[in-house]
Scaffold this active site. Structure first.
Site, PDB file in Angstrom:
ATOM      1  N   TYR A 240       4.107  16.080  25.789  1.00 16.58           N
ATOM      2  CA  TYR A 240       3.358  17.357  25.814  1.00 16.58           C
ATOM      3  C   TYR A 240       4.182  18.503  25.087  1.00 16.58           C
ATOM      4  O   TYR A 240       3.921  19.472  24.809  1.00 16.58           O
ATOM      5  CB  TYR A 240       2.984  17.935  27.179  1.00 16.58           C
TER       6      TYR A 240
ATOM      7  N   ARG B  49      14.095  23.801  30.387  1.00 14.78           N
ATOM      8  CA  ARG B  49      14.536  22.728  31.056  1.00 14.78           C
ATOM      9  C   ARG B  49      14.666  21.628  30.023  1.00 14.78           C
ATOM     10  O   ARG B  49      13.595  21.308  29.307  1.00 14.78           O
ATOM     11  CB  ARG B  49      13.148  22.353  32.076  1.00 14.78           C
TER      12      ARG B  49
ATOM     13  N   HIS C 269      10.645  17.253  33.950  1.00 14.83           N
ATOM     14  CA  HIS C 269      10.534  17.838  35.312  1.00 14.83           C
ATOM     15  C   HIS C 269      11.039  17.152  36.413  1.00 14.83           C
ATOM     16  O   HIS C 269      11.970  17.812  37.182  1.00 14.83           O
ATOM     17  CB  HIS C 269       8.877  18.063  35.668  1.00 14.83           C
TER      18      HIS C 269
END
Lengths: 330, 390
Positions: free
Chosen positions: B297, B284, B288
């Site tokens: 992160y 990805r 998200h």
């Protein structure tokens, strides 16, 4: 009276006959659940159906409640009418997400393009001396969920008709069966009769002095209570609600306006239970007719206790009578 | 003291640290690939397909347009036209490969990110925006294109897919030998969903009933901020064996391999040979959703590493190197993408808001008296304002 179409049956038999009739009438009707096939269900409600309709229509499933309900959603999307059995009330929680987020919401989410004609049968209530998770009354959790219809049968004749009506209905129905009554009392079933509509309540014993509202297992308690009260000179009207969502309140309002007193009894916890909703509605609509506040008699707000003391936990004849007495003390 | 976050070595069974060793960062030795990140065509003994030039151009076009849908929708969110958008940037090959392997009679159960699959199934991309704009909860009829409504609860749809596939079995559209009739279901989900009970229950039901369903997992390495290592101790595709059906890992950034593998899995299902699991190993590249901040992160190095594996670039290189495209193709595609962008921008703003009383519709197949009473009460309440302004 024709004897060809009448017979004495138990609730278990009524449900079994109703399921059979529904499967005969519509080949899209499927039964799914744990042990519903060869065993005929742990309560034998589906006894003999797999033998007659085959494994493709009476489907013994893996032991996974979310899986049973979730695959039923897919079956319904494909045009089937799944009837799933949750073995015991306390086992419905693993399927809770599928029921409240998927089953209940699909029609709304699709703006009516998709129907969700699923019946979720739940043997519910206590009094059978079982271990924990086998005696619960989770009805308020489902009645609180928009998109679900919730009904509770209380006798063999209703069992026969209501299960067929629920299966024929195009919306999801949580179908509550008082397991304590499965094999308890027999009643005369006339298969040629015209049943009352599914989502209606019914006066099961007329009376003039106070109204007692009940459903499922507490209908029997309420009727016993009315008998006992009669010997004390009080005439209680008992209404079997039969449908918890939507509620059929017209007969209730009519009754309470006449009697001026209302006592609600159910096996579920009192806090935020069906009784709370009924009391609120009756108060709102019958305020000027009420001689006393609407009183509730249910289980305590504790987890279901060990079965040796369940009779002290469940509302019984004496506790309902006590509430009736309190109603008359105002 | 061992670090609980790092893969363990066990005295029982294989050394799990090896499973998560550096060899896995490229998908591991079992990764099915037909087109390398450098645009080299490679062959696979089991999964191959003789792509025509037209097919290759078509797949390229699909990926470019899918990326355009994603980029436009992301921009619309930034402009406040959408409340949120679930980006698919980097997952175009996984979705187009899977989507183009479908036949019209196959049915798709998506998550909320399957914009490319929806496009392949003929759903107007504009229809996808309603959910994210807040004007509807799925603006398409699932039975019109055999493309189910987006499902927000992670993994719930894998059970619906399995049940639908069981329905197909009962309808006699599996294993008849008639390619126009035989059908299968594909269930999309992500690596995070592989941890859900529903997905594992779906595997069990599908295996137990031999249901014609392909479980298609886009392992994009991150479930919001949770890395794949937080979902599994073994490569996901290896899980399938434990459920009793084949699992395969395909390069999800390679549209050719994704197409070939999914086609084979769907065909297996249609023929009545049961479920299978396809793990599309991808990444990805975006967030998200548009509310997410991946810089909190994950390292930028990781993104840079995966940019080199861009699914669109590698096919472009291959098409150019082999003389399968000319400038006119790119110009024409560019114009098409611009037109699509315009359609989405203008269409999005024109999507009608639902009316206040619409909220009462379709709770059930027919309006109940209770809800009708609430609707009428609210209508009267609203009208009282109109009168006071009159």
């Amino acid at each position: 009276m024709s004897t060809a179409t009448t017979q004495k049956i138990t609730l278990a038999k009524g449900l079994n006959m109703g399921l059979r009739k529904a499967m005969e009438d519509d080949d899209k009707v499927l039964l799914m659940g744990e042990d519903v096939g060869k065993l005929g269900g742990v309560f034998r409600i589906t006894d003999g159906l797999q033998k007659d309709f085959g494994e493709d229509r009476v489907i013994d499933s893996p032991l996974a409640e979310s899986g049973i309900v979730g695959t039923a959603v897919g079956m319904a999307l494909r045009g089937y009418r799944p009837v799933v059995e949750i073995q015991f009330d306390g086992f419905v929680y693993p399927a809770y997400d599928q029921i409240v987020c998927q089953v209940a919401k699909y029609t709304y989410r699709s703006q009516g393009k998709v129907k969700m004609p699923i019946v979720i049968r739940i043997p519910f209530g206590g009094g059978i001396g079982a271990v924990e998770h086998h005696s619960e009354s989770p009805e308020a959790q489902f009645a609180h969920t928009p998109g679900l219809k919730v009904v509770a049968c209380s006798n063999p004749v209703d069992g026969y008709w209501m299960i067929q009506q629920a299966i024929a209905h195009d919306d999801p129905v949580i179908f509550l069966e008082p397991k304590r009554q499965y094999h308890a009392d027999k009643a005369e079933l006339d298969e040629s009769a015209t049943p009352e509509p599914l989502f209606t309540s019914r006066v099961v014993r007329p009376g003039t002095d106070a109204t007692v509202l009940a459903y499922g297992p507490t209908v029997k308690t309420a009727l016993k209570c009315a008998e006992a009260a009669e010997s004390e000179g009080r005439s209680l009207e008992v209404i079997d609600l039969r449908t918890l969502s939507p509620l059929d309140m017209a007969p209730v309002y009519e009754s309470v306006r006449r009697t001026g007193r209302c006592v609600v009894t159910h096996e579920a916890h009192v806090n935020l239970g069906m009784g709370a909703e009924l009391a609120a509605r009756v108060t709102e609509q019958c305020f000027y007719s009420l001689e006393a506040p609407v009183l509730r008699v249910g289980a305590f707000d504790t987890p279901y206790p060990p079965s040796r003391i369940e009779e002290e936990y469940l509302p019984d004849l004496d506790r309902v009578l006590d509430a009736v007495d309190r109603s008359f003390s105002y | 003291m061992s670090d609980p976050a790092s893969p363990r070595s066990d005295t029982f069974g294989p050394d799990l640290a090896e499973v998560f060793g550096p060899s896995q960062s490229d998908g591991g030795p079992d990764l099915v690939q037909l087109l390398t990140p450098e645009g080299e065509r490679v062959h696979h003994p089991e999964f191959d397909h003789d792509f025509s030039a037209e097919e290759l151009r078509g797949l390229y076009r699909d990926m470019v347009l899918t990326r355009r849908i994603d980029v436009e929708a992301t921009a619309l969110q930034r402009h406040g036209e959408l409340g949120i958008w679930a980006q698919l940037l980097g997952q175009e090959a996984a979705q187009i490969g899977a989507g183009r392997a479908l036949r019209p009679q196959d049915y798709v159960f998506p998550t909320y990110r399957e914009h490319g699959v929806a496009y392949c199934k003929g759903v107007d991309p504009l229809r996808l925006l309603g959910l994210f704009r807040g004007v509807d909860q799925g603006g398409w009829d699932p039975n019109e294109n055999n493309f189910g409504l987006y499902t927000i609860v992670i993994g719930a749809q894998t059970l619906h897919a399995t049940g639908y596939a069981m329905g197909m079995q009962r309808d006699g559209v599996v294993g008849t030998g008639d390619p126009e009739r035989d059908a299968a279901v594909i269930a999309h989900f992500g690596d995070g969903a592989s941890s859900q009970g529903d997905v594992n229950e779906a595997f069990i039901f599908a295996a137990s009933y031999n249901a014609p369903v392909v479980f298609f997992c886009q392992n994009n390495q991150w479930a919001i901020s949770e890395p794949i290592e937080r979902q599994t101790r073994i490569p996901l595709y290896q899980r399938a064996l434990g459920f009793g059906f084949p699992g395969i890992r395909v390069d999800g950034n390679d549209v050719l391999a994704t197409y070939a593998v999914t086609k084979a899995a769907l065909q297996r299902a249609r023929e009545g040979n049961g479920p299978s699991f396809v793990e599309a190993y991808t990444y990805r590249m975006g967030a998200h959703t548009t509310t997410d901040d991946p810089t909190r992160y994950r390292l930028n190095d990781e993104l840079e590493h995966w940019k080199l594996k861009d699914p669109i670039e590698r096919l472009k290189v291959y098409l150019r190197r082999n003389g399968l495209v000319d400038q006119e193709f790119f110009d024409s595609l560019d114009a098409e993408a611009k037109e699509l962008g315009h359609h989405l921008r203008e269409g999005c703003k024109a999507l009608p808001d639902p009316k206040p009383l619409d909220q009462f519709g379709y709770v059930f197949s027919e309006m109940t008296e209770e809800i009708a009473a609430q609707r009428d009460g609210f209508a009267a309440y609203l009208e009282s304002f109109e009168e006071s302004h009159a």
